[in-house]
Structure formats: structure tokens, C-alpha cells
Enzyme design. Structure first.
Site, PDB file in Angstrom:
ATOM      1  CD  GLU A 152      32.787  50.674  96.921  1.00 50.85           C
ATOM      2  OE1 GLU A 152      32.740  49.599  96.310  1.00 50.85           O
ATOM      3  OE2 GLU A 152      33.848  51.247  97.203  1.00 50.85           O
ATOM      4  CD  GLU A 161      36.537  51.819  99.711  1.00 47.95           C
ATOM      5  OE1 GLU A 161      36.888  51.428  98.573  1.00 47.95           O
ATOM      6  OE2 GLU A 161      35.749  51.187 100.428  1.00 47.95           O
TER       7      GLU A 161
END
Lengths: 372, 388
Positions: free
Chosen positions: A201, A301
Site C-alpha cells: 500500500e 487484504e
């Protein structure tokens, strides 16, 4: 001309309309373009075999996965087993608390050098994953954090100095990476391939809205520094430490094409999504597939968001997403008995996933392993 | 005769004094200023405005109490400034809910509340009533005077308080942590003698410039104190980070609650959503453009171009030119159709029907949801009608 206009109108509509689910055929077509081998030419046979098996089922069925409860355990997998009677295939461990590992810190509360969970998971047919919320010293000198910034609890640790030999950041980073390499080497020695997802991320919400930015220090200096950082770690682990059991997963954020480290150092592309609704997920999957045609795409995720509940897996699949695997996030409060409901993915979601016939559990995966 | 006059005058004076004191007493009671129920659902999307008028006569030191129920164990709350949605003070921006929660007014917060009121928000609980109590209705007794403890940023320091400090502590009382040298993000952790948090709400209480107060809402914390034993030198431990603990007091409420509901603010009536309903209630879109309602993409995931959204509303009596628009629930709230300028629906009293036959509209709706904006009306119901 009329035909041209008609064509233009049609193609415009096609762009805007909900896209058709990826069919078996198109899934197979996509698979054709995907690299058959790992980027590391010296990859271990186990790692290459795992990758090959992932590819063999890609587009036809997804693998189930969970992350550890914070760091070094299989508590979330145990939840799934308690709810459904089935074990997920993948258990992802997080090196977030390496500083508190007993092998380096006598006052530590966990021991990454103890491979019991990892070894057992592998022995029982599961896939081992690892990620790293890489914490460094906060500006206040005592806390550890991943969050970049100037406040006392944040860190001004400079990622652009990590790959500058001799800098303070370089020394600290080498210390930490080498510690993690030690644990990964133990896995390699046991013949355990690892789905390795570092520096996730990175772009944060830089491209989501005005004023957005990176929320982890490794993204704080933008895409160029980030890409160098990725390659620095790749070099350290693969070339220096001879870690050949790693499958390198890069996590993409919306709009972060310029952050992609490159086809030669990434095996699989992931996406994290906590407003995991079936329609936007389908769009994201299709966009990533188009953008990275030689890579498998995974939902690295996922879970319920603050405002929305994640769509049931059966709906996500029916909408056309063909993620290689999914990994639901942990709920520490639930695991500690401080919450009645699992914040990210509870029994109903997992039951639907396994009942959908589109998700593999650990037993099913063992059959794939034995067949291929 | 003269003495009779004096006696009569004295009587009148006495009656006046009694009336005056009674009046003062009446004013001094804990007064209900908002009557619920108001459900604060998941995801920080619900809130209710405490109107500014309640605070015209309030003063620093007065206390707002929010009585609530149905709180999940993970429930959190906030007192937010309508101006920027930040906490009216940093320590009130986000805190755990474990029973009634309170805010002690300071000069700064009071100024904000007098000007624009404040929102009570958060997630996963239901407001039953909100009261305002004059500060003098609480008396404080200092029970621990140090030595002061500097709470380090690594949460490693704590103060031990002997059982003797809590002999008089009872349900309804508050533990006042007097603090100084308070840093940004300071938080207190109140633990029992076994080092476990006294209750969930005491795990990271935001600490304001002068400290914080933790109120005992049920017997459980008192039982833990009893379990520690009456001679235990460490019946309670107070830790945390980023502040110096100077002293600890116990505040007790000595007043009473007024049942007078004159002038009380009532929460909008709550309705249970029926199948197909996305909203049912009274959402005001005043003439100052401050009203908006966000709908997430979740209910639209399986919508098709044949579906429609029907919006029911009532026009405001003093509405200017009542109008409504539909925006993307992200970024700069562009029109849901993708148009650069918002499309305005003029309101004439008839329901507004939003059709989904525009592919871009449908795509935006399913991707990020919808924001309804406008002025001059009260939205009462939204229905999603499926062609099937």
C-alpha cells in the site's frame, strides 16, 4: 461514417456499463499471458512449484487466506476452522514486531525464531505467507511506527536514505532486513516457500483525493524512491542472502501505476480493499488484469469497511472477479473476547465463501498439490 | 404594630429568599436538553446536533452527559464541531463508550457550543437523553496527591493508588485525573491491581490540557477495587502516555435531575427500514446548504438500468427555491451523472424519481454510492425500486 459513429457509441457504452463477468474462456485467455516462471531465476523448486500450482487454478477457483492476529500465530485460521470446519489455505504472518522477538530482545513477548506455527502449517498442507508492517523509531525516540510525519508519534525515517550506503537509515534498515532474512532463511532451510508481500500500500491514498498521501514511511518520498527501495530489498534478500524461496507480491493502490517496481522483480500483483463490494472489486480486478497482463492478480487484504460490509464471496465471484486468493484481516478485539462480532469477516462470510464452490480450503489444496 | 410590620416584612423577605434559592436550585439541577432515542449506527455516519441555544446560560465547568444504551463493546463517540467535524477539543474527537459519557465545558469549548452547538457522533450506540449539569453540582475530594508521575510515550510508567483512596467511591462518581505537561495524543489507562484495564473505556482515555475524568457507571469496577483488598497499596494503577499525573480526585454528583422537559430538543423520530427503503426519517436540508445525506454503494451493488430511486420529501415553509441534486460519493462530489456542473431538480412537492438508465450514473452509484444535497426541504423517505 455512420458505422464508425455507431462503433464509437457502442464502445463508449461498453466502457461505462457494468462489465460482463470474466468467463472461464476469458480467464484462460488471461492465464495464457501470465509468466510461467518466477522472476528469481534461482527460485527453489518448492517456490516454483507453488507458483505453478497457483497458476494452474488461477481463474477457475480462488484460494482462501487469513492473516495472523497481529504477528506470529494462526488465530484467525482457527476462527475460520471453528466457524466452518475448514482451514483456509494461506496463513500470512507479519514481521511487525521483530523488535520484540525473544531471540533479539530478552524482554520480548514473541519469538520469530520459533518456527513451530510456520512449520506445522506447511506440514499440514497450507501455504505460508509473510508481510511486514516495518516499524522504525518514531520521532519521540521511543515509539515504533510505520506512519510517516513530523509529529512525535510519527517517523521522519527517510526511505531515500535506506539505499545510501553508510547512512543512519541504511544501517537501521540493514539491521532489520537481515533479521527478517534470518527467519525467512529458516523457512527456506525447511523447504517452505513463502508468499512474500513487503512494502504494501505504498501510495496510500495519494491518488484517491486531493490532499491524500502515503500512510507508510516507505511511500513517503514518492514513486521513484519507492521503486529503488523495493529493488534494494529484492537485492538484499535474493542476491545477498540467497533467499530463493520467495514469491514476490506487490500491492497496488488505486492509480499508482508509476509505483510499480517492475516485471523483473514482481511475481504477483495484489490489491487491498476494505470496502470490498462486488462491483468495484470487479472493476479493480479487470483494471489490474489489463494493466499487468503477465501477472496473477490477488486480493491481498480484504474485509468489511467502516461504512460497508464486504460483499459475500459468492457475489464477488459471480460479478466476475477472479482473484488468485483472498486474505481477510484480523480482529484482535474479537480474538481477545472484547467484541462479539468479527470486524472484517465473520462466520457468515466464510460459510458463504466455502459453500460457493469457488474457494479452496486447505484439504482441497492438498489434493491439487498431490495431483500436480 | 411596628414589630408586626417588621415581622411581616421579614416573613416576606424570607419567602423571597426561599423562592430565590429554590429557583436557583431548580436552575442548578441536571436538565435534559435532548431527548432520544437517536441511533448512532456503524461507520461514523450518524450524528445529532445539540443546538446552540442550550448553552446560552451555560458556563465553563458545566457538564454535558450523554446517557445511552445498545452500545457495542467497540462503540466510540465524539463531540464534534459543526464547523470542521473535528472534536470540540482534541480529547473529545474520539473516545470509547462504556456507559454514560460526559464532556466538561471549558471556556474554549463553550464558545464554540454557544456559536454553533455541537454534534454528538461516533458509532454503534444509541443516545437516550443528553443533559446539562452545572459544575457546582459536582463536588470533588482529592484522594491522591502524588508524587506526580510523568507518563512516558511508551506507556511504561504508572502510578499506584492504595485502596484507602477509594473508600467513599460509589457508582455515579467520577475519578478525576489532574494532569499537566500534556502532549498531543496523551492518553490515560486505568488498571486494576492485576494490571488489567479496569474496563474497556479506561484503555486509552484521551487526556485534555488539565486531565480527564472517568465515571463509574456500574458495580464492576468497584468490585475489582474490593477484590484488591482494603489494605492493598496498589488497588488501582493509572498509567498512559504523554502527560504528568499530578493528583487524583473523586467527584460526586450532589444535585438532582429535573424532569422539566420544557424547551427540550427532541431527536427526529426513528423508523425501522422496510424492505426497499434506504432511508426513513426526517433529514433537514436547510436554506444554508448545510444538509446532505450520503448513501454508500452497498445497496446498489445489484442494481440495473431499469431500477429507480424514489425520494419523498416535504418542502420547508420558508424555503427559498427548493432544489435537490445527486452527487458522487467521493472526491469533490461531482454530479452523479459525471456532468461537470450539478444537475438540479426543482422541487414542487412531488416525489423525485432518479432513474438509473444513464450508464455512467449507474456505474458511479455502484462504485462509490450517492450524496444527496440541496436546500429547502426535509427528506422523509428514499425507496429503491427494482424492476423485478
Amino acid at each position: 461514417m455512420a458505422m464508425l459513429l455507431l462503433f464509437c457509441a457502442c464502445s463508449k457504452d461498453a466502457e461505462a456499463e457494468p462489465q460482463a463477468p470474466v468467463t472461464q474462456e476469458t480467464g484462460e485467455e488471461a492465464v495464457l499471458t501470465i509468466s510461467k516462471t518466477l522472476v528469481n531465476p534461482n527460485a527453489t523448486a518448492e517456490a516454483q512449484a507453488l507458483y505453478t500450482r497457483l497458476l494452474s487454478v488461477y481463474g477457475t477457483i480462488a484460494l482462501s487466506g487469513v492473516v495472523a492476529d497481529i504477528d506470529w500465530n494462526i488465530r484467525e485460521a482457527e476462527n475460520v476452522h471453528k466457524w466452518t470446519g475448514k482451514w483456509p489455505v494461506i496463513n500470512v504472518f507479519d514481521f511487525i514486531n521483530i523488535h520484540a522477538s525473544k531471540d533479539v530482545n530478552p524482554q520480548g513477548w514473541l519469538d520469530y525464531s520459533d518456527m513451530t506455527h510456520v512449520d506445522q502449517w506447511h506440514q499440514l498442507g497450507g501455504i505460508v505467507g509473510a508481510m511486514w508492517h516495518w516499524q522504525v523509531k518514531a520521532n519521540n525516540g521511543t515509539n515504533l511506527t510505520c506512519s510517516p510525519g513530523e509529529k512525535p508519534g510519527e517517523t521522519s525515517f527517510d526511505p531515500s536514505q535506506v539505499y545510501v550506503d553508510g547512512s543512519a537509515e541504511n544501517k537501521q534498515a540493514l539491521h532489520d532486513v537481515d533479521q527478517v532474512a534470518g527467519y525467512l532463511k529458516k523457512m527456506q532451510a525447511k523447504g517452505i516457500p513463502v508468499i512474500w508481500r513487503p512494502f504494501h500500500e505504498a501510495a496510500g491514498n495519494t491518488y484517491e483525493f486531493e490532499g491524500g498521501g502515503a500512510w507508510f514511511w516507505w511511500g513517503a518520498k514518492g514513486p521513484d524512491v519507492y521503486k529503488k527501495l523495493w529493488r534494494w530489498m529484492y537485492d538484499r534478500l535474493v542476491n545477498h542472502h540467497k533467499l530463493n524461496n520467495l514469491i514476490w507480491v506487490w500491492t497496488s493502490q488505486t492509480g499508482d501505476e508509476t509505483w510499480y517496481p517492475g516485471d523483473d522483480v514482481v511475481d504477483i500483483v495484489g490489491r487491498d480493499n476494505y470496502a470490498a463490494l462486488m462491483y468495484p472489486l470487479m472493476k479493480e480486478f479487470n483494471a489490474l488484469t489489463e494493466q499487468y497482463p503477465t501477472k496473477m492478480i490477488t486480493l491481498a487484504e480484504c474485509g468489511n469497511g467502516d461504512e460497508v460490509k464486504m460483499s459475500l464471496w459468492s457475489k464477488i465471484w459471480a460479478q466476475g472477479s477472479r482473484w488468485s486468493w483472498f486474505m481477510t484481516w484480523y480482529d484482535h478485539a474479537y480474538n481477545e473476547g472484547n467484541s462479539d462480532e468479527h470486524q472484517f469477516a465473520g462466520p457468515e462470510w466464510w460459510t458463504d465463501a466455502f459453500d460457493s464452490g469457488t474457494v479452496m480450503d486447505r484439504e482441497a489444496w492438498k489434493k491439487v498439490k498431490s495431483e500436480k | 404594630m411596628k414589630s408586626e410590620k417588621i415581622a411581616t416584612a421579614m416573613k416576606k423577605l424570607l419567602i423571597c429568599v426561599i423562592c430565590f434559592i429554590s429557583a436557583l436550585r431548580l436552575f442548578a439541577d441536571e436538565r435534559t436538553i435532548l431527548l432520544g432515542p437517536k441511533t448512532i449506527g456503524p461507520g461514523w455516519k450518524d450524528n445529532i446536533l445539540l443546538e446552540a441555544r442550550h448553552f446560552e446560560k451555560a458556563k465553563a465547568g458545566d457538564i454535558i452527559t450523554v446517557y445511552n444504551d445498545n452500545a457495542k463493546r467497540t462503540a466510540q463517540a465524539a463531540f464534534q464541531d459543526p464547523k470542521d467535524w473535528q472534536g470540540v477539543a482534541p480529547e473529545y474527537g474520539c473516545f470509547n463508550v462504556g456507559g454514560p459519557f460526559r464532556m466538561t465545558l471549558s471556556d474554549e469549548t463553550l464558545a464554540k457550543l454557544r456559536e454553533r452547538g455541537c454534534y454528538i457522533g461516533g458509532h454503534d450506540y444509541r443516545i437516550l437523553r443528553v443533559t446539562l449539569t452545572p459544575g457546582e453540582e459536582f463536588v470533588e475530594k482529592i484522594v491522591w496527591r502524588g508524587p506526580a508521575k510523568q507518563m512516558k510515550s511508551d506507556w511504561s510508567v504508572s502510578a499506584e493508588l492504595p485502596a484507602a483512596c477509594f473508600k467513599t467511591l460509589k457508582v455515579g462518581d467520577g475519578l478525576v485525573l489532574h494532569a499537566s505537561r500534556v502532549e498531543d495524543g496523551a492518553a490515560a489507562k486505568i488498571m486494576d491491581f492485576t494490571w488489567n484495564v479496569l474496563e474497556k473505556a479506561t484503555d486509552g482515555i484521551p487526556v485534555g490540557p488539565t486531565g480527564c475524568t472517568y465515571y463509574i457507571n456500574d458495580d464492576a469496577p468497584l468490585l475489582k477495587l474490593q477484590l484488591a483488598g482494603k489494605d492493598n497499596p496498589a488497588a488501582l494503577r493509572i498509567g498512559g502516555k504523554g502527560y504528568r499525573l499530578d493528583k487524583v480526585g473523586i467527584v460526586s454528583f450532589i444535585g438532582q435531575r429535573s424532569e422539566d422537559l420544557t424547551d427540550v430538543q427532541r431527536a427526529p423520530k426513528e423508523y425501522k427500514l422496510q424492505p426497499g427503503e434506504l432511508f426513513h426519517g426526517e433529514k433537514l436540508f436547510p436554506n444554508d446548504w448545510s444538509g446532505n445525506l450520503r448513501l454508500t454503494a452497498e445497496p446498489f451493488q445489484e442494481c440495473t438500468e431499469s431500477d429507480v430511486l424514489i425520494l419523498h420529501y416535504e418542502l420547508l415553509k420558508d424555503g427559498e427555491t427548493p432544489q435537490m441534486s445527486f452527487r458522487e460519493n467521493k472526491g469533490k462530489w461531482y454530479d452523479i451523472t459525471g456532468a461537470k456542473e450539478p444537475i438540479w431538480y426543482r422541487l414542487d412537492g412531488n416525489d423525485v424519481v432518479l432513474t438509473f438508465d444513464n450508464p455512467q450514473l449507474l456505474d458511479h452509484l455502484k462504485t462509490s454510492g450517492l450524496v444527496i444535497t440541496g436546500l429547502g426541504f426535509t427528506l422523509t423517505r428514499i425507496e429503491l425500486i427494482s424492476a423485478q
